[in-house]
Design an enzyme around this catalytic site. Structure first.
Site, mmCIF file in Angstrom:
data_model
loop_
_atom_site.group_PDB
_atom_site.id
_atom_site.type_symbol
_atom_site.label_atom_id
_atom_site.label_comp_id
_atom_site.label_asym_id
_atom_site.label_seq_id
_atom_site.Cartn_x
_atom_site.Cartn_y
_atom_site.Cartn_z
ATOM 1 N N SER A 11 26.682 8.261 -12.510
ATOM 2 C CA SER A 11 26.675 8.839 -11.161
ATOM 3 C C SER A 11 27.895 9.637 -10.751
ATOM 4 O O SER A 11 27.882 10.288 -9.712
ATOM 5 C CB SER A 11 26.445 7.740 -10.123
ATOM 6 O OG SER A 11 25.069 7.457 -10.054
ATOM 7 N N SER A 42 24.191 9.594 -8.591
ATOM 8 C CA SER A 42 24.060 9.377 -7.184
ATOM 9 C C SER A 42 25.200 9.925 -6.320
ATOM 10 O O SER A 42 25.033 10.075 -5.120
ATOM 11 C CB SER A 42 23.929 7.875 -6.931
ATOM 12 O OG SER A 42 25.111 7.214 -7.326
ATOM 13 N N LYS A 97 32.713 8.639 -1.180
ATOM 14 C CA LYS A 97 31.298 8.259 -1.275
ATOM 15 C C LYS A 97 30.992 7.113 -0.299
ATOM 16 O O LYS A 97 31.816 6.212 -0.117
ATOM 17 C CB LYS A 97 31.006 7.826 -2.718
ATOM 18 C CG LYS A 97 29.530 7.605 -3.022
ATOM 19 C CD LYS A 97 29.330 7.313 -4.519
ATOM 20 C CE LYS A 97 27.881 7.096 -4.878
ATOM 21 N NZ LYS A 97 27.663 6.832 -6.315
HETATM 22 N N1 GLN Z 1 21.219 7.678 -12.233
HETATM 23 C C1 GLN Z 1 21.493 6.350 -12.661
HETATM 24 C C2 GLN Z 1 20.583 5.384 -11.950
HETATM 25 O O1 GLN Z 1 19.745 5.817 -11.270
HETATM 26 C C3 GLN Z 1 22.927 6.034 -12.470
HETATM 27 C C4 GLN Z 1 23.294 5.511 -11.146
HETATM 28 C C5 GLN Z 1 24.745 5.308 -10.971
HETATM 29 O O2 GLN Z 1 25.537 5.587 -11.865
HETATM 30 N N2 GLN Z 1 25.098 4.774 -9.823
HETATM 31 O O3 GLN Z 1 20.698 4.200 -12.079
#
Ligand code: GLN
Length: 483
Positions: free
Chosen positions: A178, A154, A79
């Site tokens: 994420s 994400s 990532k």
């Molecule tokens: N979807 C969640 C957010 O928007 C989680 C993000 C993440 O785990 N980095 O914060």
């Protein structure tokens, strides 16, 4: 070679038996990437030369008859918020468009010690904020199963890359879901370890009290293999914990000895009934196998999303303050003007290169932390966070693991939730409580709904990561038998 089914174990066998070289594995994956990533956009940057060189070294060692580690010579994707020295690290943000990482993240250092091979950096929501990769400054990743749908986020690029057969496994980061949510949307395995199990040094911080790095892989064994390689105490991350880990590989869990909790608050209105059916089907399969299933209650989880969306933006606003147009990345104004007006440099650099979601969260966080509101929001959220954690502590006195869906829906279509941030935040309803509590959780694919993957989330107690992985393996096997 069917790249989509090539697991770490299989690839390792191929290398050891010399049925394939690491260079061949790397070439095959790059061929696939070149053929299909134009449509999928899982990668933000590729490192073909570096990957081939690393692969050659492993091949050299195999040729000499030297033993190799399990991950040696096996292609991985990382990532883009995790630093690999000398490679671009943009976190899918314009503000870091040309940023080159000056050092290796600890997880990368550890993988390099195992001679892992990195094919490139994967797409994501900007600074890991989002649930669909639509917040990437460089365009969204598509779900390899259906190009009209999001891969989740994400870590959407990492999940899509694994599903598409662009890499054998990938690393993601998980602050509120994420790793697990995109794994669920793409039909692969995603594991968020206990907070403190894996060093975050070299991970761009989003919300430091919640962030954790973990694997996205094709099966539970592979997730365990990567976890074993990256975990451990690190002097450069004071939250990392030094401890003796059980061995994942020694013996499988005796499922008849296992008690699993099903929290009633997680099977509620808003959950797609077909998903509910499939999760319950998996629960029944476990019960038939001898696992004890009990209903439990996690009453404070109802407040998890609200708590998360206070604590997370507060930490985001603090962490992203360092991107000011001077220390890192994009700067809006030439040198002379910089000297004249620092505030203007900050405002312009940040204003023109943070995307809408990053700006929204920075503003929310700044508001939450401001004098007069701090107690009403931030302190209060910290108290609720403790109650959420206590719910889990209580539950784990009784059960070994907890089952929920990973997400209330299957992968949604592009644009469906972009106009309404709240509906996007709801995609995380089952995942954020786990980060608030700091405990480990894994998403495993179960029976699909309308040809779209469904993730089952299995949650474990603090530092019970190995037990959790072993139970996950049972779910995986049962799922295969029942298809
Ligand atoms: N979807 C969640 C957010 O928007 C989680 C993000 C993440 O785990 N980095 O914060």
């Amino acid at each position: 070679m069917n790249l989509k089914e090539l697991t770490i174990k299989k690839a390792h066998e191929l290398l050891k038996k010399r049925e394939a070289s690491s260079v061949e594995l790397v070439e095959a994956h790059f061929d696939e990437i070149k053929k299909r990533d134009g449509d999928i956009c899982a990668f933000l940057s590729l490192a073909e030369k570096e990957a081939t060189e690393a692969a050659k070294k492993v091949d050299g060692r195999i040729a000499k008859g030297e033993p190799i580690e399990l991950l040696a010579g096996i292609p991985a994707a990382i990532k883009d918020n995790i630093l690999i020295r000398g490679a671009k690290a943009t976190a899918a943000s314009k503000i870091l468009e040309n940023y080159i990482a000056p050092y290796d993240a600890t997880v990368i250092k550890k993988l390099k010690e195992e001679e892992a091979v990195f094919l490139g950096k994967t797409n994501m929501d900007e600074f890991a904020m989002g649930s669909s990769t639509e917040n990437s400054a460089f365009g969204p990743t598509k779900n390899p199963i259906d190009l009209e749908r999001v891969p989740g986020g994400s870590s959407g690029g990492s999940a899509a890359a694994v599903k598409a057969g662009f890499c054998v496994y990938a690393l993601g980061s998980d602050t509120g879901g994420s790793i697990r949510q995109p794994a669920g949307f793409c039909g692969v395995v995603g594991f968020k370890p206990t907070y403190g199990a894996v060093s975050r040094h070299g991970l761009m911080a989003m919300a430091s009290s919640l962030d954790q790095i973990g694997p996205i892989a094709k099966n539970v064994d592979d997730a365990a293999a990567v976890f074993e390689a990256i975990r451990g105490a690190d002097a450069l991350d004071s939250t990392s914990v030094d401890m003796e880990w059980q061995d994942y590989w020694n013996e499988p869990v005796d499922i008849e000895e296992i008690k699993i909790g099903v929290p009633r608050e997680y099977f509620i209105h808003g959950l797609n009934p077909e998903i509910e059916k499939n999760i319950k089907f998996a629960i029944r399969a476990l019960e038939k196998e001898g696992a004890k299933i009990v209903e439990i209650s996690l009453p404070y989880s109802e407040w998890a999303l609200a708590t998360y969306y206070i604590i997370m933006p507060a930490e985001v606003s603090a962490n992203l303050a360092r991107f000011d147009g001077i220390k890192y990345g994009h700067s809006a104004i030439d040198k002379e003007e910089k000297l004249q007006n620092l505030l203007k440099v900050y405002n312009k650099s940040r204003g023109e290169s943070f995307g809408a979601e990053a700006r929204r969260r920075i503003m929310l966080g700044t508001y939450i932390l401001s004098a007069g509101y701090y107690d009403a929001y931030y302190s209060r959220a910290q108290k609720v966070r403790r109650l959420i954690k206590q719910d889990f502590d209580r539950a784990f006195k009784e059960v070994d693991a907890i089952i929920t869906p990973t997400s209330p829906t299957t992968a949604f279509k592009f644009g469906e939730k972009m106009q309404d941030p709240l509906s996007m935040y709801l995609a995380d309803i089952y995942t954020v409580s786990i980060n608030l509590a700091g405990i480990p959780a894994i998403s495993i694919p179960v029976k699909e709904v309308n040809n779209l993957p469904v993730g089952l989330q299995l949650i474990g107690n603090n530092f019970d990561d190995i037990k959790l992985l072993k139970i996950a393996k049972v779910v995986e096997i049962l799922n295969k038998q029942n298809l």
